[in-house]
Design a protein around this motif. Structure first.
Motif, PDB file in Angstrom:
ATOM      1  N   LYS A  27      34.178 -15.554 -18.919  1.00  0.00           N
ATOM      2  CA  LYS A  27      33.810 -16.565 -17.932  1.00  0.00           C
ATOM      3  C   LYS A  27      34.939 -17.566 -17.720  1.00  0.00           C
ATOM      4  O   LYS A  27      35.056 -18.171 -16.669  1.00  0.00           O
ATOM      5  CB  LYS A  27      32.534 -17.280 -18.363  1.00  0.00           C
ATOM      6  CG  LYS A  27      31.316 -16.363 -18.332  1.00  0.00           C
ATOM      7  CD  LYS A  27      30.067 -17.117 -18.693  1.00  0.00           C
ATOM      8  CE  LYS A  27      28.863 -16.185 -18.605  1.00  0.00           C
ATOM      9  NZ  LYS A  27      27.625 -16.903 -18.868  1.00  0.00           N
ATOM     10  N   GLY A  28      35.742 -17.739 -18.769  1.00  0.00           N
ATOM     11  CA  GLY A  28      36.857 -18.668 -18.671  1.00  0.00           C
ATOM     12  C   GLY A  28      37.935 -18.309 -19.663  1.00  0.00           C
ATOM     13  O   GLY A  28      37.666 -17.688 -20.690  1.00  0.00           O
ATOM     14  N   LEU A  29      39.159 -18.683 -19.342  1.00  0.00           N
ATOM     15  CA  LEU A  29      40.302 -18.426 -20.220  1.00  0.00           C
ATOM     16  C   LEU A  29      41.219 -19.634 -20.185  1.00  0.00           C
ATOM     17  O   LEU A  29      41.393 -20.266 -19.140  1.00  0.00           O
ATOM     18  CB  LEU A  29      41.073 -17.182 -19.763  1.00  0.00           C
ATOM     19  CG  LEU A  29      40.317 -15.862 -19.803  1.00  0.00           C
ATOM     20  CD1 LEU A  29      41.105 -14.777 -19.073  1.00  0.00           C
ATOM     21  CD2 LEU A  29      40.064 -15.450 -21.242  1.00  0.00           C
ATOM     22  N   CYS A  30      41.815 -19.921 -21.331  1.00  0.00           N
ATOM     23  CA  CYS A  30      42.750 -21.031 -21.434  1.00  0.00           C
ATOM     24  C   CYS A  30      44.059 -20.503 -22.005  1.00  0.00           C
ATOM     25  O   CYS A  30      44.066 -19.817 -23.024  1.00  0.00           O
ATOM     26  CB  CYS A  30      42.169 -22.123 -22.341  1.00  0.00           C
ATOM     27  SG  CYS A  30      43.266 -23.530 -22.580  1.00  0.00           S
ATOM     28  N   ASN A  31      45.154 -20.823 -21.336  1.00  0.00           N
ATOM     29  CA  ASN A  31      46.479 -20.434 -21.817  1.00  0.00           C
ATOM     30  C   ASN A  31      47.420 -21.597 -21.538  1.00  0.00           C
ATOM     31  O   ASN A  31      47.789 -21.838 -20.392  1.00  0.00           O
ATOM     32  CB  ASN A  31      46.951 -19.158 -21.111  1.00  0.00           C
ATOM     33  CG  ASN A  31      48.268 -18.649 -21.671  1.00  0.00           C
ATOM     34  OD1 ASN A  31      48.809 -19.192 -22.622  1.00  0.00           O
ATOM     35  ND2 ASN A  31      48.784 -17.598 -21.059  1.00  0.00           N
ATOM     36  N   GLY A  32      47.764 -22.318 -22.597  1.00  0.00           N
ATOM     37  CA  GLY A  32      48.613 -23.490 -22.429  1.00  0.00           C
ATOM     38  C   GLY A  32      47.915 -24.537 -21.598  1.00  0.00           C
ATOM     39  O   GLY A  32      46.806 -24.948 -21.894  1.00  0.00           O
ATOM     40  N   ASN A  33      48.588 -24.955 -20.501  1.00  0.00           N
ATOM     41  CA  ASN A  33      47.979 -25.978 -19.640  1.00  0.00           C
ATOM     42  C   ASN A  33      47.316 -25.360 -18.413  1.00  0.00           C
ATOM     43  O   ASN A  33      47.090 -26.030 -17.412  1.00  0.00           O
ATOM     44  CB  ASN A  33      49.022 -27.010 -19.214  1.00  0.00           C
ATOM     45  CG  ASN A  33      50.011 -26.446 -18.215  1.00  0.00           C
ATOM     46  OD1 ASN A  33      50.276 -25.248 -18.181  1.00  0.00           O
ATOM     47  ND2 ASN A  33      50.575 -27.318 -17.399  1.00  0.00           N
ATOM     48  N   LYS A  34      46.981 -24.064 -18.498  1.00  0.00           N
ATOM     49  CA  LYS A  34      46.307 -23.377 -17.394  1.00  0.00           C
ATOM     50  C   LYS A  34      44.940 -22.889 -17.845  1.00  0.00           C
ATOM     51  O   LYS A  34      44.800 -22.296 -18.905  1.00  0.00           O
ATOM     52  CB  LYS A  34      47.132 -22.191 -16.914  1.00  0.00           C
ATOM     53  CG  LYS A  34      48.447 -22.590 -16.298  1.00  0.00           C
ATOM     54  CD  LYS A  34      49.241 -21.385 -15.888  1.00  0.00           C
ATOM     55  CE  LYS A  34      50.601 -21.858 -15.390  1.00  0.00           C
ATOM     56  NZ  LYS A  34      51.603 -20.826 -15.458  1.00  0.00           N
ATOM     57  N   ILE A  35      43.945 -23.148 -17.016  1.00  0.00           N
ATOM     58  CA  ILE A  35      42.586 -22.689 -17.284  1.00  0.00           C
ATOM     59  C   ILE A  35      42.120 -21.886 -16.082  1.00  0.00           C
ATOM     60  O   ILE A  35      42.240 -22.340 -14.939  1.00  0.00           O
ATOM     61  CB  ILE A  35      41.624 -23.864 -17.544  1.00  0.00           C
ATOM     62  CG1 ILE A  35      41.989 -24.555 -18.861  1.00  0.00           C
ATOM     63  CG2 ILE A  35      40.167 -23.388 -17.563  1.00  0.00           C
ATOM     64  CD1 ILE A  35      41.152 -25.775 -19.175  1.00  0.00           C
ATOM     65  N   GLY A  36      41.605 -20.699 -16.364  1.00  0.00           N
ATOM     66  CA  GLY A  36      41.022 -19.869 -15.324  1.00  0.00           C
ATOM     67  C   GLY A  36      39.515 -19.831 -15.473  1.00  0.00           C
ATOM     68  O   GLY A  36      39.000 -19.677 -16.583  1.00  0.00           O
ATOM     69  N   ILE A  37      38.821 -19.979 -14.379  1.00  0.00           N
ATOM     70  CA  ILE A  37      37.359 -19.914 -14.348  1.00  0.00           C
ATOM     71  C   ILE A  37      36.981 -18.721 -13.474  1.00  0.00           C
ATOM     72  O   ILE A  37      37.478 -18.582 -12.348  1.00  0.00           O
ATOM     73  CB  ILE A  37      36.743 -21.210 -13.771  1.00  0.00           C
ATOM     74  CG1 ILE A  37      37.175 -22.437 -14.576  1.00  0.00           C
ATOM     75  CG2 ILE A  37      35.221 -21.104 -13.695  1.00  0.00           C
ATOM     76  CD1 ILE A  37      36.716 -22.467 -16.013  1.00  0.00           C
ATOM     77  N   ASN A  38      36.102 -17.872 -13.990  1.00  0.00           N
ATOM     78  CA  ASN A  38      35.691 -16.673 -13.264  1.00  0.00           C
ATOM     79  C   ASN A  38      34.877 -17.045 -12.028  1.00  0.00           C
ATOM     80  O   ASN A  38      33.876 -17.753 -12.126  1.00  0.00           O
ATOM     81  CB  ASN A  38      34.882 -15.757 -14.182  1.00  0.00           C
ATOM     82  CG  ASN A  38      34.722 -14.365 -13.629  1.00  0.00           C
ATOM     83  OD1 ASN A  38      34.716 -14.161 -12.429  1.00  0.00           O
ATOM     84  ND2 ASN A  38      34.605 -13.401 -14.529  1.00  0.00           N
ATOM     85  N   LYS A  39      35.307 -16.564 -10.873  1.00  0.00           N
ATOM     86  CA  LYS A  39      34.602 -16.849  -9.614  1.00  0.00           C
ATOM     87  C   LYS A  39      33.214 -16.219  -9.572  1.00  0.00           C
ATOM     88  O   LYS A  39      32.394 -16.595  -8.738  1.00  0.00           O
ATOM     89  CB  LYS A  39      35.412 -16.341  -8.425  1.00  0.00           C
ATOM     90  CG  LYS A  39      36.466 -17.286  -7.948  1.00  0.00           C
ATOM     91  CD  LYS A  39      37.020 -16.809  -6.618  1.00  0.00           C
ATOM     92  CE  LYS A  39      37.914 -17.878  -6.025  1.00  0.00           C
ATOM     93  NZ  LYS A  39      38.344 -17.504  -4.670  1.00  0.00           N
TER      94      LYS A  39
END
Length: 153
Positions: A27-39
């Motif tokens: 549902k979500g991923l964090c890598n460093g200062n980037k966060i992805g949220i699943n659409k």
């Protein structure tokens, strides 16, 4: 402004938050200062809960913790989730919901703008941390057998 938009606004200076379709079920991923949220997440309320946890990872996690069989990674996962629970709910949030007249888990979740599942996970986490009950200011919060908040007279 809903909680999802508030979180984005609060952290947009330090974190890049993007929504995209994931190939995985994450549902979500964090890598460093980037966060992805699943659409694919259906509601803004659930997106806020996922974003809060990923922000918790940004604030508390060091390194790659994908392997949750590793006890050190499990501990970091718990820390990130506790951060998220405190950010969106907190003990004072439970008290505020009580003062607002919320008596059911559904009402509390709706008042706090979190999913019922997220609220229950927070309650379980707080029970593990504080035990059966905790006192905050002039209120008691009981976690067993179910969530109950009361004012101490």
């Amino acid at each position: 402004m809903n909680k999802y938009e508030q979180l984005i606004s609060e952290y947009d200076d330090e974190i890049i938050i993007i929504e995209k379709y994931f190939k995985s079920k994450a549902k979500g991923l964090c890598n460093g200062n980037k966060i992805g949220i699943n659409k694919n997440i259906g509601t803004l309320t659930e997106k806020a809960c996922v974003l809060a946890e990923e922000l918790g990872h940004h604030q508390t996690t060091v390194g790659n913790i994908i392997d949750l069989k590793d006890p050190h990674n499990q501990k970091q996962e718990r820390q990130a989730r506790l951060w998220a629970y405190n950010k969106l709910i907190g003990l004072m949030g439970l008290i505020n919901a009580y003062e607002h007249g919320c008596r059911t888990r559904h009402d509390v979740a709706e008042y706090l703008d979190v999913t019922e599942e997220f609220l229950q996970e927070a309650i379980d986490c707080y029970r593990a941390k504080y035990g059966e009950c905790v006192t905050v200011d002039s209120y008691y919060i009981m976690f067993i057998p179910h969530l109950m908040v009361g004012k101490i007279i």
